[in-house]
Enzyme design. Structure first.
Site, mmCIF file in Angstrom:
data_model
loop_
_atom_site.group_PDB
_atom_site.id
_atom_site.type_symbol
_atom_site.label_atom_id
_atom_site.label_comp_id
_atom_site.label_asym_id
_atom_site.label_seq_id
_atom_site.Cartn_x
_atom_site.Cartn_y
_atom_site.Cartn_z
ATOM 1 N N ASP A 116 0.853 -1.189 0.000
ATOM 2 C CA ASP A 116 0.000 0.000 0.000
ATOM 3 C C ASP A 116 0.886 1.234 0.000
ATOM 4 O OD1 ASP A 116 -2.919 -1.002 0.592
ATOM 5 O OD2 ASP A 116 -1.669 -2.102 2.007
ATOM 6 N N ARG A 124 4.728 2.973 2.998
ATOM 7 C CA ARG A 124 5.614 2.022 3.677
ATOM 8 C C ARG A 124 7.051 2.535 3.698
ATOM 9 N NH1 ARG A 124 1.285 0.509 5.803
ATOM 10 N NH2 ARG A 124 -0.088 -0.841 4.551
ATOM 11 N N ARG A 179 -6.897 10.659 2.173
ATOM 12 C CA ARG A 179 -6.749 9.533 1.250
ATOM 13 C C ARG A 179 -7.469 9.722 -0.082
ATOM 14 N NH1 ARG A 179 -7.932 4.040 4.257
ATOM 15 N NH2 ARG A 179 -6.657 3.176 2.563
ATOM 16 N N LYS A 209 -9.391 1.355 -5.280
ATOM 17 C CA LYS A 209 -10.079 0.930 -4.066
ATOM 18 C C LYS A 209 -10.820 2.121 -3.468
ATOM 19 C CE LYS A 209 -5.954 1.489 -1.138
ATOM 20 N NZ LYS A 209 -4.896 0.795 -0.373
ATOM 21 N N HIS A 210 -11.902 1.901 -2.722
ATOM 22 C CA HIS A 210 -12.448 0.652 -2.219
ATOM 23 C C HIS A 210 -13.862 0.529 -2.774
ATOM 24 C CE1 HIS A 210 -9.548 2.244 0.741
ATOM 25 N NE2 HIS A 210 -9.243 0.982 1.014
ATOM 26 N N HIS A 222 -11.440 -2.054 9.927
ATOM 27 C CA HIS A 222 -10.473 -2.855 10.675
ATOM 28 C C HIS A 222 -11.062 -3.316 12.000
ATOM 29 C CE1 HIS A 222 -7.698 -0.861 7.865
ATOM 30 N NE2 HIS A 222 -6.883 -1.876 8.092
ATOM 31 N N ASP A 297 -10.544 -6.750 0.168
ATOM 32 C CA ASP A 297 -9.678 -6.194 1.203
ATOM 33 C C ASP A 297 -9.295 -7.338 2.136
ATOM 34 O OD1 ASP A 297 -8.287 -4.296 2.659
ATOM 35 O OD2 ASP A 297 -9.948 -2.881 2.750
#
Length: 369
Positions: A116, A124, A179, A209-210, A222, A297
């Site tokens: 991601d 990352r 985002r 996404k999403h 999550h 996901d």
């Protein structure tokens, strides 16, 4: 003169007969365009249920190098892809070597190796891999071509490390944490189109996404179930626009689409999107005519794992239209999901034609990387 006309007549007759009979007697594999993908079908036909199940999974791994057990799994039933997180990444040199080793383990079945790298907060290895700006900051500048430039720059940097898949860009309208490119559907769509152009420019697979749009979700998938109560008309007019516009601009998609775990009662009163045949099959495949890869996901997220056994959810997702199920955490859970998918294939719970169609999409996409 009669002989000349006779020769011309024979030539014309041969041509006409050839045109009539050619569809009845196709060329041998390898002899022409219609059969150029035949080796993919042959490869699928030779695969065991365990091998097929592996290819239908995008998995996480522990540590900065493949464990002995992970290496054995890759030998027995190579996974379709691996997703890396900060827990796997120490330095550019280490990541490049890790990705090389992973591809070597995959053998004849190339891996999707992804991460991601959206930009901003979602990126990352920020200490040694400079992250692109957040999508919100790119969007705020008001120049869609900047999305293309940053996508191409990001894609090029990722390819140099051995990645071939980025789970970006975010096509949601108005998501928090920076985002989304915009809270305005048409504006977000313009930036998404340009971002896809940037990734295609450097031949790195992107992933929208999403689906069908997470911008109206107020909670975190999550942690648990999330419901978007908007009407079908509102969802189609606003949240679906970036996805729809991308598919109109790129009718032969070289990108995947990730489906969210959110519940949309107006689209499916029973199942969340990632387990919904109505959303993946009827809406995305049939109405929007998407024939690329559909990913779920991460199934270990609370929205799914808190309501269904993981193995059951994985089989349900594939049965409902997903090509790849993502299981990012816990090696034992990954093994359990793999075994459940293999059993479902063996027993016919996952129809062979549907499984083989997904595998065809997967192997065809890998051939373009």
């Amino acid at each position: 003169m009669k002989k000349l006309w006779l020769c011309i007549f024979c030539i014309l007759l041969t041509a006409v007969v050839g045109m009539v009979l050619r569809p009845l007697f196709p060329e041998e594999p390898g002899a022409g365009q219609p059969a150029e993908l035949e080796p993919i079908a042959e490869r699928i036909a030779a695969m065991t249920p365990e091998e097929k199940a592996g290819q239908l999974m995008l998995v996480g791994m522990d540590g900065v190098s493949p464990s002995t057990s992970f290496q054995q799994e890759m030998k027995d039933h190579p996974y379709g892809g691996v997703i890396l997180f900060d827990r796997n990444m120490e330095s550019p040199a280490q990541v490049k070597e890790l990705n090389r080793r992973l591809q070597a383990l995959a053998g004849k079945m190339p891996l999707f190796i992804g991460l991601d790298e959206e930009g901003g907060q979602v990126a990352r290895m920020k200490d040694s891999l400079p992250a692109p700006p957040s999508q919100a900051s790119i969007g705020a500048a008001g120049k869609p071509e900047e999305a293309r430039k940053w996508a191409a720059k990001t894609g090029k940097a990722l390819k140099q490390l051995g990645f071939n898949l980025n789970l970006a860009p975010v096509a949601d309208v108005g998501s928090g944490a920076g985002r989304s490119y915009s809270s305005h559907p048409a504006t977000a769509a313009s930036f998404v189109e340009q971002a896809l152009a940037g990734y295609q420019e450097v031949r790195l697979m992107a992933c929208l996404k999403h689906f069908p749009g997470l911008g109206k979700g107020q909670e975190d998938t999550h942690k648990g179930r999330v419901t978007v109560s908007a009407s079908r008309e509102t969802l189609e007019r606003e949240d679906l626009m970036p996805f729809r516009r991308a598919l109109e601009k790129y009718p032969d998609p070289r990108f995947a689409i990730m489906v969210t775990h959110v519940d949309y009662p107006a689209l499916d009163p029973e199942w969340p999107a990632s387990l919904s045949q109505s959303i993946m099959g009827d809406l995305l495949r049939k109405r929007l005519h998407f024939d690329g890869l559909i990913l779920t996901d991460d199934l270990t997220m609370g929205a799914i794992a808190g309501s269904w056994p993981l193995e059951e959810a994985a089989v349900r997702a594939l049965l409902s239209g997903a090509d790849l199920v993502m299981v990012c955490h816990d090696p034992e859970q990954i093994r359990q999901v793999h075994a459940a998918i293999a059993r479902a294939i063996q027993a016919g719970k996952l129809p062979q034609d549907q499984v083989d169609t997904s595998l065809y999409r997967i192997l065809k996409a890998k051939g373009t990387l």
